[in-house]
Design an enzyme around this catalytic site. Structure first.
Site, PDB file in Angstrom:
ATOM      1  N   ASN A  38       3.416   3.936  -2.437  1.00  0.00           N
ATOM      2  CA  ASN A  38       3.129   4.904  -3.488  1.00  0.00           C
ATOM      3  C   ASN A  38       2.566   4.226  -4.739  1.00  0.00           C
ATOM      4  OD1 ASN A  38       5.068   6.903  -5.667  1.00  0.00           O
ATOM      5  ND2 ASN A  38       3.441   7.735  -4.415  1.00  0.00           N
ATOM      6  N   PHE A  39       3.291   3.249  -5.275  1.00  0.00           N
ATOM      7  CA  PHE A  39       2.833   2.573  -6.491  1.00  0.00           C
ATOM      8  C   PHE A  39       1.735   1.566  -6.181  1.00  0.00           C
ATOM      9  CE2 PHE A  39       3.822  -0.464 -10.165  1.00  0.00           C
ATOM     10  CZ  PHE A  39       3.137   0.306 -11.084  1.00  0.00           C
ATOM     11  N   PHE A  77      10.762  -6.649   2.074  1.00  0.00           N
ATOM     12  CA  PHE A  77       9.755  -6.988   3.091  1.00  0.00           C
ATOM     13  C   PHE A  77       8.945  -8.236   2.736  1.00  0.00           C
ATOM     14  CE2 PHE A  77       9.720  -2.134   3.417  1.00  0.00           C
ATOM     15  CZ  PHE A  77      10.669  -2.122   4.427  1.00  0.00           C
ATOM     16  N   LYS A  92      16.466  -1.396 -14.515  1.00  0.00           N
ATOM     17  CA  LYS A  92      16.410   0.019 -14.936  1.00  0.00           C
ATOM     18  C   LYS A  92      16.630   0.963 -13.744  1.00  0.00           C
ATOM     19  CE  LYS A  92      12.294   0.920 -13.114  1.00  0.00           C
ATOM     20  NZ  LYS A  92      11.677   2.045 -12.442  1.00  0.00           N
ATOM     21  N   ALA A 109       4.162   6.633 -10.074  1.00  0.00           N
ATOM     22  CA  ALA A 109       2.881   6.498  -9.370  1.00  0.00           C
ATOM     23  C   ALA A 109       2.125   7.824  -9.258  1.00  0.00           C
ATOM     24  CB  ALA A 109       3.139   5.926  -7.978  1.00  0.00           C
ATOM     25  N   ASN A 135      14.381   7.261  -7.643  1.00  0.00           N
ATOM     26  CA  ASN A 135      15.785   6.838  -7.678  1.00  0.00           C
ATOM     27  C   ASN A 135      16.660   7.935  -8.246  1.00  0.00           C
ATOM     28  OD1 ASN A 135      15.673   3.931  -6.782  1.00  0.00           O
ATOM     29  ND2 ASN A 135      14.132   3.940  -8.399  1.00  0.00           N
ATOM     30  N   SER A 155       0.841  -1.202   0.000  1.00  0.00           N
ATOM     31  CA  SER A 155       0.000   0.000   0.000  1.00  0.00           C
ATOM     32  C   SER A 155       0.876   1.251   0.000  1.00  0.00           C
ATOM     33  CB  SER A 155      -0.882   0.010   1.243  1.00  0.00           C
ATOM     34  OG  SER A 155      -0.052  -0.128   2.387  1.00  0.00           O
ATOM     35  N   GLN A 188      14.996   2.063  -4.232  1.00  0.00           N
ATOM     36  CA  GLN A 188      15.234   0.687  -4.689  1.00  0.00           C
ATOM     37  C   GLN A 188      16.510   0.540  -5.513  1.00  0.00           C
ATOM     38  OE1 GLN A 188      12.591  -2.178  -4.221  1.00  0.00           O
ATOM     39  NE2 GLN A 188      12.875  -0.783  -2.526  1.00  0.00           N
TER      40      GLN A 188
HETATM   41  N1  LIG Z   1       6.511   4.503  -6.909  1.00  0.00           N
HETATM   42  C1  LIG Z   1       6.582   4.262  -8.199  1.00  0.00           C
HETATM   43  O1  LIG Z   1       6.449   5.171  -9.041  1.00  0.00           O
HETATM   44  C2  LIG Z   1       6.796   2.862  -8.684  1.00  0.00           C
HETATM   45  C3  LIG Z   1       6.533   2.609  -9.987  1.00  0.00           C
HETATM   46  C4  LIG Z   1       6.684   1.351 -10.452  1.00  0.00           C
HETATM   47  C5  LIG Z   1       7.096   0.341  -9.592  1.00  0.00           C
HETATM   48  N2  LIG Z   1       7.374   0.579  -8.297  1.00  0.00           N
HETATM   49  C6  LIG Z   1       7.793  -0.569  -7.454  1.00  0.00           C
HETATM   50  O2  LIG Z   1       6.743  -0.943  -6.598  1.00  0.00           O
HETATM   51  C7  LIG Z   1       7.260  -1.592  -5.444  1.00  0.00           C
HETATM   52  C8  LIG Z   1       6.597  -1.008  -4.225  1.00  0.00           C
HETATM   53  O3  LIG Z   1       6.843   0.376  -4.192  1.00  0.00           O
HETATM   54  P1  LIG Z   1       5.784   1.392  -3.602  1.00  0.00           P
HETATM   55  O4  LIG Z   1       6.021   2.681  -4.306  1.00  0.00           O
HETATM   56  O5  LIG Z   1       4.400   0.838  -3.649  1.00  0.00           O
HETATM   57  O6  LIG Z   1       6.207   1.429  -2.048  1.00  0.00           O
HETATM   58  P2  LIG Z   1       6.816   2.669  -1.183  1.00  0.00           P
HETATM   59  O7  LIG Z   1       8.290   2.662  -1.270  1.00  0.00           O
HETATM   60  O8  LIG Z   1       6.078   3.913  -1.504  1.00  0.00           O
HETATM   61  O9  LIG Z   1       6.315   2.374   0.291  1.00  0.00           O
HETATM   62  C9  LIG Z   1       6.879   1.559   1.194  1.00  0.00           C
HETATM   63  C10 LIG Z   1       5.790   0.591   1.626  1.00  0.00           C
HETATM   64  O10 LIG Z   1       6.401  -0.423   2.427  1.00  0.00           O
HETATM   65  C11 LIG Z   1       5.616  -0.605   3.602  1.00  0.00           C
HETATM   66  N3  LIG Z   1       6.458  -1.144   4.663  1.00  0.00           N
HETATM   67  C12 LIG Z   1       7.372  -0.485   5.417  1.00  0.00           C
HETATM   68  N4  LIG Z   1       7.937  -1.344   6.290  1.00  0.00           N
HETATM   69  C13 LIG Z   1       7.373  -2.559   6.050  1.00  0.00           C
HETATM   70  C14 LIG Z   1       7.541  -3.848   6.600  1.00  0.00           C
HETATM   71  N5  LIG Z   1       8.431  -4.077   7.574  1.00  0.00           N
HETATM   72  N6  LIG Z   1       6.806  -4.870   6.114  1.00  0.00           N
HETATM   73  C15 LIG Z   1       5.922  -4.677   5.107  1.00  0.00           C
HETATM   74  N7  LIG Z   1       5.713  -3.471   4.542  1.00  0.00           N
HETATM   75  C16 LIG Z   1       6.430  -2.436   5.012  1.00  0.00           C
HETATM   76  C17 LIG Z   1       5.071   0.772   3.893  1.00  0.00           C
HETATM   77  O11 LIG Z   1       3.938   0.675   4.717  1.00  0.00           O
HETATM   78  C18 LIG Z   1       4.710   1.234   2.481  1.00  0.00           C
HETATM   79  O12 LIG Z   1       3.441   0.744   2.112  1.00  0.00           O
HETATM   80  C19 LIG Z   1       8.791  -1.397  -5.493  1.00  0.00           C
HETATM   81  O13 LIG Z   1       9.365  -2.597  -5.948  1.00  0.00           O
HETATM   82  C20 LIG Z   1       8.964  -0.288  -6.527  1.00  0.00           C
HETATM   83  O14 LIG Z   1      10.199  -0.385  -7.205  1.00  0.00           O
HETATM   84  C21 LIG Z   1       7.213   1.831  -7.811  1.00  0.00           C
END
Ligand SMILES: NC(=O)c1ccc[n+]([C@@H]2O[C@H](COP(=O)([O-])OP(=O)(O)OC[C@H]3O[C@@H](n4cnc5c(N)ncnc54)[C@H](O)[C@@H]3O)[C@@H](O)[C@H]2O)c1
EC number: 1.1.1.8
Length: 367
Positions: free
Chosen positions: A33-34, A117, A224, A173, A291, A31, A321
């Protein structure tokens, strides 16, 4: 044939032999950002398409915001005020802090959380999802063991004994949250499952393409982020578009080489690199995205601030990441004696974690 059946199913109220109305129950593990941007789409599509159960459950790693649980805020305001502020979920999205409850009976389980995680969550998920549940990973990252690379989708396949598709693309996102048009790619092994996930994610502002190549799609999504770190260093050092374009080209070549060297028999299709998950994601991530932003700040501060400090200052709880992936990839390259074959990935790693100066970014002899 299958695509046509699912198109019929896409009409509200339509039926498909293998998909009675409401028979597919969607859950999202993650839950951030993405993850939240994807759940926004899943919520709307669950209402749009008869095959999906109305409720979409989202596992939230609980935290307190101004004295209130985040799940409670999401379920009353329909907004993830911490990770995707300013974008509303449809009311059928339910935030759930208990993992077992969040995925209980789910037939379609999506994963989108920082990959570090994931592992501890898997036994609970396995015990709670519906038998035969299909999974989709939107996690961009890799893992490793004593033999080398481990794909996150393989961790899921093994841990959950499930079919796993992957979703990767040029998807910042916060732009998606404002319904700015973009594309994404779903890589599948089982076509029927790939089409079901396409139906779940395809939306007016998100065009989903599908390819029968999970490995190529997933590796593009992970690798990437290393290139984005290099692009951010370039920005922080004040270089212009020519330098960044050169680094993107060099990075793309190393991405392709890595894919072919480590997965020669996985059926990686050259066309995958031209899909949204390939060149498009590489471009967007080297211009926007977290990043690039953190790497720029690290270069501007000339390493006087640690990456952890910059992550905490700039990302408000989101996770960086690309540097982690650079470290994991370097671990594998070192283990195999292949650092010299990937001079760009190695340079990004050495600037991030060792004493290499920023000048190495442009002085390393690349191919
Ligand atoms: N943000 C983007 O634009 C984007 C785009 C494409 C892909 N992604 C990929 O999506 C994946 C998730 O990224 P995101 O943006 O949804 O996350 P994020 O980095 O925004 O958020 C971190 C999440 O991890 C959770 N968290 C923190 N500690 C934790 C724990 N101990 N156990 C379980 N959860 C915990 C937090 O509650 C939060 O929901 C990553 O692999 C990222 O590379 C992100």
């Amino acid at each position: 044939m299958l695509a046509r059946s699912l198109q019929r199913l896409a009409r509200p109220g339509a039926r498909l032999m293998s998909g009675a109305p409401g028979s597919e129950k969607i859950a999202m593990v993650g839950s951030g950002n993405f993850g939240s941007a994807l759940v926004r789409i899943l919520g709307a599509n669950a209402q749009r398409h008869a095959v999906f159960d109305d409720e979409v459950r989202m596992y939230v790693y609980e935290e307190m915001i101004d004295g209130k649980p985040l799940t409670e805020i999401i379920n009353t305001t329909h907004e993830n005020v911490k990770y995707l502020k300013g974008a509303k979920f449809t009311p059928n999205v339910r935030a759930v802090p208990d993992l077992a409850e969040a995925v209980k009976g789910a037939t379609m389980v999506c994963f989108c959380l920082p990959h570090q995680f994931l592992k501890p969550l898997m036994p609970t998920i396995k015990a709670s999802v519906a038998p035969g549940a299909k999974c989709l990973s939107a996690i961009k990252g890799i893992d490793f063991d004593d033999n080398g690379v481990v794909l996150i989708s393989d961790l899921l396949r093994e841990g959950l004994n499930a079919d796993v598709s992957v979703l990767m693309g040029a998807n910042v996102a916060n732009d998606m949250a404002h319904d700015q048009f973009c594309e994404t790619t779903i890589g599948y092994k089982d076509e029927k499952n790939g089409e079901l996930f396409r139906l779940a994610f395809d939306a007016p502002a998100l065009k989903v393409g599908t390819v029968k190549d999970t490995v190529g799609v997933e590796l593009c999504g992970a690798l990437k982020n290393i290139v984005a770190i290099g692009a951010g260093f370039s920005d922080g050092l004040g270089y212009g578009g020519n330098t960044k374009a050169a680094l993107i080209r060099i990075g793309l070549k190393e991405m392709i080489k890595f894919c072919k060297m480590f997965y020669p028999n996985a059926g990686i299709d050259d066309n995958t690199f031209l899909e949204s998950c390939g060149v498009a994601d590489l471009i967007t991530t080297c211009f926007g995205g977290r990043n690039r932003k953190c790497a720029e700040a690290y270069a501007k501060a000339n390493k006087t601030k640690s990456l952890e400090q910059i992550e905490a200052e700039l990302l408000a709880g989101q996770k960086l990441q690309g540097t982690l992936t650079a470290k994991e990839v370097n671990h594998i390259l070192k283990m195999k004696g292949l650092e010299h074959e990937f001079p760009f990935f190695t340079t990004v790693y050495k600037i991030s974690y060792e004493n290499a100066p920023f000048s190495a970014l442009t002085e390393t002899p690349y191919q």
